[in-house]
Design a protein around this motif. Sequence first.
Motif, PDB file in Angstrom:
ATOM      1  N   THR A 136       0.822  -1.200   0.000  1.00 37.44           N
ATOM      2  CA  THR A 136       0.000   0.000   0.000  1.00 37.44           C
ATOM      3  C   THR A 136       0.864   1.262   0.000  1.00 37.44           C
ATOM      4  N   SER A 137       0.471   2.225  -0.776  1.00 37.19           N
ATOM      5  CA  SER A 137       1.153   3.509  -0.794  1.00 37.19           C
ATOM      6  C   SER A 137       0.709   4.345   0.406  1.00 37.19           C
ATOM      7  N   PRO A 138       1.663   5.022   1.081  1.00 39.51           N
ATOM      8  CA  PRO A 138       3.080   5.104   0.745  1.00 39.51           C
ATOM      9  C   PRO A 138       3.858   3.863   1.202  1.00 39.51           C
ATOM     10  N   THR A 139       4.762   3.439   0.335  1.00 41.79           N
ATOM     11  CA  THR A 139       5.694   2.374   0.685  1.00 41.79           C
ATOM     12  C   THR A 139       6.928   3.009   1.304  1.00 41.79           C
ATOM     13  N   GLU A 140       7.846   2.186   1.736  1.00 41.30           N
ATOM     14  CA  GLU A 140       9.055   2.713   2.375  1.00 41.30           C
ATOM     15  C   GLU A 140       9.815   3.663   1.450  1.00 41.30           C
ATOM     16  N   LYS A 141       9.933   3.297   0.183  1.00 45.76           N
ATOM     17  CA  LYS A 141      10.697   4.111  -0.762  1.00 45.76           C
ATOM     18  C   LYS A 141       9.998   5.421  -1.101  1.00 45.76           C
ATOM     19  N   GLN A 142       8.698   5.465  -0.878  1.00 46.04           N
ATOM     20  CA  GLN A 142       7.944   6.672  -1.213  1.00 46.04           C
ATOM     21  C   GLN A 142       7.951   7.713  -0.095  1.00 46.04           C
ATOM     22  N   MET A 143       8.423   7.335   1.071  1.00 49.17           N
ATOM     23  CA  MET A 143       8.419   8.270   2.192  1.00 49.17           C
ATOM     24  C   MET A 143       9.522   9.317   2.020  1.00 49.17           C
ATOM     25  N   PRO A 144       9.217  10.565   2.313  1.00 51.76           N
ATOM     26  CA  PRO A 144      10.227  11.621   2.163  1.00 51.76           C
ATOM     27  C   PRO A 144      11.349  11.463   3.179  1.00 51.76           C
ATOM     28  N   SER A 145      12.512  11.972   2.825  1.00 53.63           N
ATOM     29  CA  SER A 145      13.638  11.940   3.757  1.00 53.63           C
ATOM     30  C   SER A 145      13.280  12.765   4.995  1.00 53.63           C
ATOM     31  N   GLY A 146      13.764  12.330   6.119  1.00 51.11           N
ATOM     32  CA  GLY A 146      13.437  13.010   7.361  1.00 51.11           C
ATOM     33  C   GLY A 146      12.199  12.483   8.036  1.00 51.11           C
ATOM     34  N   SER A 147      11.523  11.510   7.422  1.00 50.19           N
ATOM     35  CA  SER A 147      10.346  10.911   8.053  1.00 50.19           C
ATOM     36  C   SER A 147      10.768  10.127   9.281  1.00 50.19           C
ATOM     37  N   PRO A 148       9.906  10.032  10.290  1.00 48.49           N
ATOM     38  CA  PRO A 148      10.249   9.204  11.454  1.00 48.49           C
ATOM     39  C   PRO A 148      10.602   7.786  11.012  1.00 48.49           C
ATOM     40  N   PRO A 149      11.578   7.170  11.659  1.00 49.66           N
ATOM     41  CA  PRO A 149      11.998   5.825  11.236  1.00 49.66           C
ATOM     42  C   PRO A 149      11.009   4.730  11.601  1.00 49.66           C
ATOM     43  N   ALA A 150      10.048   5.067  12.435  1.00 47.11           N
ATOM     44  CA  ALA A 150       9.075   4.066  12.890  1.00 47.11           C
ATOM     45  C   ALA A 150       7.735   4.752  13.133  1.00 47.11           C
ATOM     46  N   GLN A 151       6.730   3.930  13.488  1.00 46.42           N
ATOM     47  CA  GLN A 151       5.394   4.436  13.767  1.00 46.42           C
ATOM     48  C   GLN A 151       4.905   3.870  15.093  1.00 46.42           C
ATOM     49  N   LEU A 152       4.133   4.677  15.809  1.00 43.17           N
ATOM     50  CA  LEU A 152       3.542   4.246  17.066  1.00 43.17           C
ATOM     51  C   LEU A 152       2.103   4.741  17.101  1.00 43.17           C
ATOM     52  N   TYR A 153       1.174   3.812  17.356  1.00 39.75           N
ATOM     53  CA  TYR A 153      -0.237   4.182  17.350  1.00 39.75           C
ATOM     54  C   TYR A 153      -0.929   3.706  18.619  1.00 39.75           C
ATOM     55  N   ASP A 154      -1.888   4.511  19.049  1.00 40.18           N
ATOM     56  CA  ASP A 154      -2.820   4.134  20.104  1.00 40.18           C
ATOM     57  C   ASP A 154      -4.016   3.499  19.401  1.00 40.18           C
ATOM     58  N   MET A 155      -4.091   2.164  19.419  1.00 40.69           N
ATOM     59  CA  MET A 155      -5.094   1.455  18.624  1.00 40.69           C
ATOM     60  C   MET A 155      -6.500   1.598  19.191  1.00 40.69           C
ATOM     61  N   GLU A 156      -6.622   2.015  20.444  1.00 40.93           N
ATOM     62  CA  GLU A 156      -7.953   2.275  20.987  1.00 40.93           C
ATOM     63  C   GLU A 156      -8.502   3.597  20.465  1.00 40.93           C
ATOM     64  N   ALA A 157      -7.677   4.617  20.474  1.00 36.43           N
ATOM     65  CA  ALA A 157      -8.117   5.934  20.029  1.00 36.43           C
ATOM     66  C   ALA A 157      -8.016   6.098  18.522  1.00 36.43           C
ATOM     67  N   ASP A 158      -7.145   5.327  17.889  1.00 29.55           N
ATOM     68  CA  ASP A 158      -6.827   5.534  16.474  1.00 29.55           C
ATOM     69  C   ASP A 158      -6.654   4.199  15.746  1.00 29.55           C
ATOM     70  N   PRO A 159      -7.724   3.396  15.637  1.00 25.97           N
ATOM     71  CA  PRO A 159      -7.585   2.094  14.967  1.00 25.97           C
ATOM     72  C   PRO A 159      -7.238   2.205  13.488  1.00 25.97           C
ATOM     73  N   GLY A 160      -7.460   3.368  12.894  1.00 24.31           N
ATOM     74  CA  GLY A 160      -7.099   3.571  11.496  1.00 24.31           C
ATOM     75  C   GLY A 160      -5.646   3.948  11.284  1.00 24.31           C
ATOM     76  N   GLU A 161      -4.870   4.018  12.377  1.00 26.36           N
ATOM     77  CA  GLU A 161      -3.422   4.266  12.311  1.00 26.36           C
ATOM     78  C   GLU A 161      -3.088   5.513  11.474  1.00 26.36           C
ATOM     79  N   THR A 162      -3.625   6.642  11.908  1.00 21.53           N
ATOM     80  CA  THR A 162      -3.417   7.897  11.180  1.00 21.53           C
ATOM     81  C   THR A 162      -2.544   8.891  11.942  1.00 21.53           C
ATOM     82  N   ASN A 163      -2.453   8.768  13.268  1.00 20.34           N
ATOM     83  CA  ASN A 163      -1.737   9.737  14.089  1.00 20.34           C
ATOM     84  C   ASN A 163      -0.499   9.084  14.686  1.00 20.34           C
ATOM     85  N   ASN A 164       0.646   9.292  14.044  1.00 26.79           N
ATOM     86  CA  ASN A 164       1.895   8.668  14.467  1.00 26.79           C
ATOM     87  C   ASN A 164       2.433   9.356  15.719  1.00 26.79           C
TER      88      ASN A 164
END
Length: 501
Positions: free
Chosen positions: A425-453
């Motif tokens: 699914t886009s964005p893939t790793e190669k599509q992410m701009p430089s300077g993007s956080p190296p990882a993601q962290l989500y609160d799955m109770e508040a944000d099950p759609g994984e939109t707020n890193n």
Amino acid sequence: MRQLSLFSIFLLAGWLSAADSKPNVVVILADDLGYGDVQCLNPERGKIATPAMDSLASEGMIFTDAHSASSVCTPTRYALLTGRYNWRTHLQKSVLYGFGEPLIDPDRLTVAGFLKQHGYNTAAIGKWHLGLDLPKTDDTPFRGNNPQNVDWDGVIENGPVDRGFDYYFGISASLDMPPYIYIENDRFVGKGTATKAFNRRGPAEPDFEAVDVLPMIGKKTAEYIAAQDASTPFFTYVALNSPHTPILPSEEWQGRSDIGIYGDFVMQTDAIIGDIVQAIDDAGFRENTLVIVTSDNGCSKAAGIPAMQKQGHFPSAHLRGSKADLWDGGHRVPFIVRWPQAVKPGSRSDQLVCQTDVMATCADILDVEIPGGAGEDSVSFQPALSGLPVHSSRAGVIHHSIGGYFAYRQGKWKLLLSKASGGWTSPTEKQMPSGSPPAQLYDMEADPGETNNLYTSNPEVADALLQQLTSDVERGRSTDGPPAQNDVDSIRIWKGQAPAN
């Protein structure tokens, strides 16, 4: 001491009675069926009728937070059947193909082998996709999808009947991967003397047609169940080929849905599941048969997801991503359980479970221990079937994408060691701009759609999850017990660039 409700006591008594009589176990694994493809799981944003699965859910329990161990085919199957994460083997990413070598080691105990030790008849019917030692006419290794040195009269070794199953009927891998020929036990059914292409070109038995495979799996499963005797419990692992590509519903199912050929194929898949459940009931096994219906990963992009969404159907429901991804749309899957003797009709569990847990659950139901060296990542969800909390020695669940990216889920928190989807699914790793956080962290109770890193704003949470993931990987197990050995010397936890300390 916690007070049990009268209903919980009733269920517990029913479970104990069921355990005494060794319940039959039937696991039906769909192929690329999204969480949102099942109507009862996605009533507001699902447009495909699935009456059989809906009925099964009304008679049993829905798990809303159940996961395959991987977001693609082969790894999930390994984990479900062994109770062990696939990345502990040499398969660190991607999948096997039709001529692939066996992934399950000869001394690795499977759910089938475990139940066989406790008096069960065991059968696997459908798609294997875990590698086989197919016979050769010479010593030349198989190359590509159309090798010329297959011995169609030879004995197939290290397949299902050598991994705990008494009986097998099915195909070697996905239906778009040759050879296109049925296998029964350790022999080909016919010879692959023709050449056909169901996406990939390769050897085929002249009468083999992809459109016939799903009905054949249903037929063979119903026949097997009807042949069982009530005096001997049975375990049947049914691995459907659908709705994976090639998306080929039978003629009588074409045009049945409102969203196109994929919807038609999902409806036919649902009907085959209904036929299998009906076979259980007709044979008199309804009350004491544990039926699990689930999927190996999320919906594939080959289904035409954007077009379906325009028609109001969201195959991942409220989740982000789809097959191959590290986001939940890749691996949160339908998980419906019916066991009339022990599960309340119309019940629901929101507890976090994984398909690796089938082995430990079977052991718990039988009140026996899993032997040492087996089921290292398996935790029993049996208490959840009675509406009770699952007390797990596993700190969390590890997710894995087609690209080999890791994620870790513990409670409401989910850490992804990827910048983006980790899959298709886009964005893939190669599509992410430089300077993007190296990882993601989500609160799955508040944000099950994984939109707020929340990775940069909650470093202490991310660090704790990473330490637990690292421990679970390096110990060779994620449950209590002595350290075990992975099959490879080292496992690369960060597939991308790890952040500097």
